[in-house]
Scaffold this active site. Structure first.
Site, PDB file in Angstrom:
ATOM      1  N   ASN A   1      46.828  46.623  41.263  1.00 17.66           N
ATOM      2  CA  ASN A   1      46.454  45.206  41.304  1.00 17.66           C
ATOM      3  C   ASN A   1      45.091  45.120  41.979  1.00 17.66           C
ATOM      4  O   ASN A   1      44.964  45.435  43.168  1.00 17.66           O
ATOM      5  CB  ASN A   1      47.513  44.433  42.096  1.00 17.66           C
ATOM      6  CG  ASN A   1      47.216  42.951  42.130  1.00 17.66           C
ATOM      7  OD1 ASN A   1      46.098  42.520  41.821  1.00 17.66           O
ATOM      8  ND2 ASN A   1      48.205  42.166  42.512  1.00 17.66           N
ATOM      9  N   VAL A   2      44.077  44.683  41.237  1.00 16.70           N
ATOM     10  CA  VAL A   2      42.723  44.703  41.802  1.00 16.70           C
ATOM     11  C   VAL A   2      42.532  43.649  42.897  1.00 16.70           C
ATOM     12  O   VAL A   2      41.481  43.604  43.535  1.00 16.70           O
ATOM     13  CB  VAL A   2      41.617  44.563  40.718  1.00 16.70           C
ATOM     14  CG1 VAL A   2      41.760  45.612  39.645  1.00 16.70           C
ATOM     15  CG2 VAL A   2      41.575  43.168  40.126  1.00 16.70           C
TER      16      VAL A   2
ATOM     17  N   ASN B   1      36.699  45.513  34.456  1.00 20.34           N
ATOM     18  CA  ASN B   1      36.957  44.576  33.361  1.00 20.34           C
ATOM     19  C   ASN B   1      38.032  43.544  33.704  1.00 20.34           C
ATOM     20  O   ASN B   1      38.023  42.445  33.141  1.00 20.34           O
ATOM     21  CB  ASN B   1      37.378  45.380  32.113  1.00 20.34           C
ATOM     22  CG  ASN B   1      38.049  44.519  31.076  1.00 20.34           C
ATOM     23  OD1 ASN B   1      37.384  43.825  30.303  1.00 20.34           O
ATOM     24  ND2 ASN B   1      39.380  44.520  31.047  1.00 20.34           N
TER      25      ASN B   1
ATOM     26  N   SER C   1      30.696  37.284  31.945  1.00 26.76           N
ATOM     27  CA  SER C   1      30.983  36.268  30.913  1.00 26.76           C
ATOM     28  C   SER C   1      29.742  35.406  30.772  1.00 26.76           C
ATOM     29  O   SER C   1      28.953  35.258  31.717  1.00 26.76           O
ATOM     30  CB  SER C   1      32.152  35.399  31.361  1.00 26.76           C
ATOM     31  OG  SER C   1      32.213  34.240  30.568  1.00 26.76           O
TER      32      SER C   1
ATOM     33  N   TYR D   1      36.146  30.047  37.441  1.00 26.77           N
ATOM     34  CA  TYR D   1      35.783  31.169  36.556  1.00 26.77           C
ATOM     35  C   TYR D   1      34.268  31.370  36.447  1.00 26.77           C
ATOM     36  O   TYR D   1      33.759  32.473  36.693  1.00 26.77           O
ATOM     37  CB  TYR D   1      36.409  30.929  35.175  1.00 26.77           C
ATOM     38  CG  TYR D   1      36.219  32.069  34.213  1.00 26.77           C
ATOM     39  CD1 TYR D   1      36.962  33.242  34.339  1.00 26.77           C
ATOM     40  CD2 TYR D   1      35.308  31.972  33.166  1.00 26.77           C
ATOM     41  CE1 TYR D   1      36.788  34.290  33.438  1.00 26.77           C
ATOM     42  CE2 TYR D   1      35.142  33.011  32.262  1.00 26.77           C
ATOM     43  CZ  TYR D   1      35.879  34.169  32.403  1.00 26.77           C
ATOM     44  OH  TYR D   1      35.705  35.201  31.509  1.00 26.77           O
TER      45      TYR D   1
ATOM     46  N   SER E   1      32.753  32.606  39.597  1.00 31.35           N
ATOM     47  CA  SER E   1      33.146  33.999  39.906  1.00 31.35           C
ATOM     48  C   SER E   1      32.312  34.977  39.077  1.00 31.35           C
ATOM     49  O   SER E   1      31.939  36.048  39.560  1.00 31.35           O
ATOM     50  CB  SER E   1      34.644  34.218  39.639  1.00 31.35           C
ATOM     51  OG  SER E   1      34.920  34.325  38.245  1.00 31.35           O
ATOM     52  N   LYS E   2      32.010  34.612  37.826  1.00 26.37           N
ATOM     53  CA  LYS E   2      31.228  35.516  36.987  1.00 26.37           C
ATOM     54  C   LYS E   2      29.749  35.519  37.414  1.00 26.37           C
ATOM     55  O   LYS E   2      29.070  36.536  37.293  1.00 26.37           O
ATOM     56  CB  LYS E   2      31.384  35.139  35.507  1.00 26.37           C
ATOM     57  CG  LYS E   2      32.809  35.364  34.979  1.00 26.37           C
ATOM     58  CD  LYS E   2      33.230  36.823  35.052  1.00 26.37           C
ATOM     59  CE  LYS E   2      34.552  37.078  34.346  1.00 26.37           C
ATOM     60  NZ  LYS E   2      34.953  38.497  34.350  1.00 26.37           N
TER      61      LYS E   2
ATOM     62  N   ILE F   1      35.522  36.046  22.484  1.00 30.92           N
ATOM     63  CA  ILE F   1      36.055  37.278  21.898  1.00 30.92           C
ATOM     64  C   ILE F   1      37.548  37.052  21.607  1.00 30.92           C
ATOM     65  O   ILE F   1      38.258  36.439  22.402  1.00 30.92           O
ATOM     66  CB  ILE F   1      35.874  38.477  22.871  1.00 30.92           C
ATOM     67  CG1 ILE F   1      34.401  38.600  23.339  1.00 30.92           C
ATOM     68  CG2 ILE F   1      36.361  39.767  22.227  1.00 30.92           C
ATOM     69  CD1 ILE F   1      33.370  38.842  22.254  1.00 30.92           C
TER      70      ILE F   1
HETATM   71  N1  LIG Z   1      38.069  36.989  25.793  1.00 39.35           N
HETATM   72  C1  LIG Z   1      36.887  36.429  25.926  1.00 39.35           C
HETATM   73  O1  LIG Z   1      36.445  35.658  25.073  1.00 39.35           O
HETATM   74  C2  LIG Z   1      36.047  36.697  27.125  1.00 39.35           C
HETATM   75  C3  LIG Z   1      34.820  36.072  27.222  1.00 39.35           C
HETATM   76  C4  LIG Z   1      34.000  36.325  28.319  1.00 39.35           C
HETATM   77  C5  LIG Z   1      34.424  37.218  29.288  1.00 39.35           C
HETATM   78  N2  LIG Z   1      35.621  37.827  29.183  1.00 39.35           N
HETATM   79  C6  LIG Z   1      36.001  38.763  30.248  1.00 39.35           C
HETATM   80  O2  LIG Z   1      36.438  39.998  29.699  1.00 39.35           O
HETATM   81  C7  LIG Z   1      37.425  40.586  30.550  1.00 39.35           C
HETATM   82  C8  LIG Z   1      38.672  40.882  29.760  1.00 39.35           C
HETATM   83  O3  LIG Z   1      39.129  39.673  29.167  1.00 39.35           O
HETATM   84  P1  LIG Z   1      40.259  39.634  28.045  1.00 39.35           P
HETATM   85  O4  LIG Z   1      39.975  38.480  27.205  1.00 39.35           O
HETATM   86  O5  LIG Z   1      40.433  40.982  27.432  1.00 39.35           O
HETATM   87  O6  LIG Z   1      41.511  39.270  28.972  1.00 39.35           O
HETATM   88  P2  LIG Z   1      43.070  39.591  28.804  1.00 39.35           P
HETATM   89  O7  LIG Z   1      43.769  38.515  29.549  1.00 39.35           O
HETATM   90  O8  LIG Z   1      43.409  39.843  27.362  1.00 39.35           O
HETATM   91  O9  LIG Z   1      43.234  40.979  29.573  1.00 39.35           O
HETATM   92  C9  LIG Z   1      43.058  41.069  30.961  1.00 39.35           C
HETATM   93  C10 LIG Z   1      43.680  42.369  31.459  1.00 39.35           C
HETATM   94  O10 LIG Z   1      43.524  42.390  32.869  1.00 39.35           O
HETATM   95  C11 LIG Z   1      44.777  42.694  33.483  1.00 39.35           C
HETATM   96  N3  LIG Z   1      44.817  42.083  34.800  1.00 39.35           N
HETATM   97  C12 LIG Z   1      44.926  40.764  35.114  1.00 39.35           C
HETATM   98  N4  LIG Z   1      44.986  40.605  36.446  1.00 39.35           N
HETATM   99  C13 LIG Z   1      44.893  41.849  36.986  1.00 39.35           C
HETATM  100  C14 LIG Z   1      44.905  42.352  38.315  1.00 39.35           C
HETATM  101  N5  LIG Z   1      45.040  41.534  39.373  1.00 39.35           N
HETATM  102  N6  LIG Z   1      44.785  43.676  38.504  1.00 39.35           N
HETATM  103  C15 LIG Z   1      44.674  44.539  37.450  1.00 39.35           C
HETATM  104  N7  LIG Z   1      44.683  44.126  36.170  1.00 39.35           N
HETATM  105  C16 LIG Z   1      44.787  42.796  35.945  1.00 39.35           C
HETATM  106  C17 LIG Z   1      45.821  42.126  32.513  1.00 39.35           C
HETATM  107  O11 LIG Z   1      47.103  42.721  32.699  1.00 39.35           O
HETATM  108  C18 LIG Z   1      45.188  42.459  31.171  1.00 39.35           C
HETATM  109  O12 LIG Z   1      45.518  43.775  30.759  1.00 39.35           O
HETATM  110  C19 LIG Z   1      37.649  39.591  31.686  1.00 39.35           C
HETATM  111  O13 LIG Z   1      36.890  39.966  32.802  1.00 39.35           O
HETATM  112  C20 LIG Z   1      37.135  38.284  31.107  1.00 39.35           C
HETATM  113  O14 LIG Z   1      36.712  37.402  32.107  1.00 39.35           O
HETATM  114  C21 LIG Z   1      36.447  37.588  28.125  1.00 39.35           C
END
Ligand SMILES: NC(=O)c1ccc[n+]([C@@H]2O[C@H](COP(=O)([O-])OP(=O)(O)OC[C@H]3O[C@@H](n4cnc5c(N)ncnc54)[C@H](O)[C@@H]3O)[C@@H](O)[C@H]2O)c1
Length: 243
Positions: free
Chosen positions: A57-58, A84, A136, A150, A153-154, A183
């Site tokens: 857990n990060v 990530n 992000s 959010y 934080s980014k 995405i």
């Molecule tokens: N999906 C998008 O459109 C998008 C856009 C901009 C930025 N992002 C960024 O990309 C990254 C991944 O996003 P995503 O869409 O794949 O998200 P997601 O929710 O599909 O996956 C997130 C992953 O992080 C894990 N996670 C959550 N809390 C955690 C914790 N405390 N410790 C360890 N693992 C943890 C989850 O179990 C999951 O596997 C994130 O940082 C998100 O902010 C995503």
């Protein structure tokens, strides 16, 4: 020659999963650090000997410290770190609980800081290493989906990227960010159909991005071809923001 070792946080689903798979294809041994134990173990079984799951857990410093120590003890090197793991809490600023705001910062910023803090000395000692933080578009533009923790934080994560880039540059270590937008993942699946449509309309390339397209940018930043790039935040956003 020993295989390169990469740590990918939040690597069980979505973008992180695509990054982990891409790095396996690029001949890394990948350590996926995530809280989703069940799917993490399943993922590890798909790539025996190339991808390992670590429960971490990060938001918890002691778990990060223990995982970094374990990976280093077992493999003797850490070549790449991809921060990530990220969460979003969608509420207006009036509705959001301060504890939820804090949680977003704890995962998105403090988690990345702690991984950098514990991995950096090992990379410094090796005088080699690359770090990529998944940011992000919300870090540059503010959040468009009403998530008051959010976006900030980014933005903080981008500041962290540049700060570590300066600190580690004398050791030949690069630290960069990738800033995706829209995405196709479980995070974006939370959008209503109306929001999804309006988001696509505003993107010049007229579609959502694929996790593999974010992973490709990460793989480039981790490659030798990117040795002279540090402190940069690369956009993967279909042209939504051109800065
Ligand atoms: N999906 C998008 O459109 C998008 C856009 C901009 C930025 N992002 C960024 O990309 C990254 C991944 O996003 P995503 O869409 O794949 O998200 P997601 O929710 O599909 O996956 C997130 C992953 O992080 C894990 N996670 C959550 N809390 C955690 C914790 N405390 N410790 C360890 N693992 C943890 C989850 O179990 C999951 O596997 C994130 O940082 C998100 O902010 C995503």
């Amino acid at each position: 020659m020993a295989k390169k070792i990469a740590i990918v946080t939040g690597g069980v689903t979505g973008i992180g999963r695509a990054i982990a798979k891409t790095l396996v294809e690029h001949a890394y041994t990948v350590m996926v650090c995530d809280i989703d134990e069940q799917r993490g173990e399943q993922l590890a079984q798909e790539f025996p000997g190339s991808l390992y799951f670590y429960h971490c857990n990060v938001a918890k410093e002691e778990e990060i410290k223990a995982v970094v120590e374990r990976v280093y003890c077992e493999h003797g090197r850490i070549d790449a770190l991809v921060n990530n793991a990220g969460i979003i809490r969608r509420r207006t600023s009036e509705e959001i609980k301060v504890s939820d705001w804090d949680e977003v910062f704890q995962v998105n910023v403090r988690g990345a800081f702690l991984f950098c803090k514990y991995v950096a000395p090992l990379m410094k000692q090796a005088r080699r290493g690359k770090i990529v933080n998944i940011s992000s578009i919300a870090g540059k533009m503010g959040d468009i989906t009403s998530a008051p923790g959010y976006g900030p934080s980014k933005a903080a994560l981008d500041g962290l990227t540049k700060t570590f880039a300066r600190e580690l540059a004398p050791y030949g270590i690069t630290v960069n960010g990738v800033a995706p937008h829209a995405i196709e993942t479980e995070m974006s699946a939370q959008w209503t159909p109306e929001r999804r449509e309006s988001i696509i309309k505003a993107i010049p390339l007229q579609r959502l991005g694929k996790p593999s397209e974010v992973a490709a940018a990460v793989a480039f930043l981790l490659s030798e071809g990117a040795d002279f790039i540090t402190g940069e935040i690369i956009d993967v956003n279909g042209g939504y923001l051109m800065d």
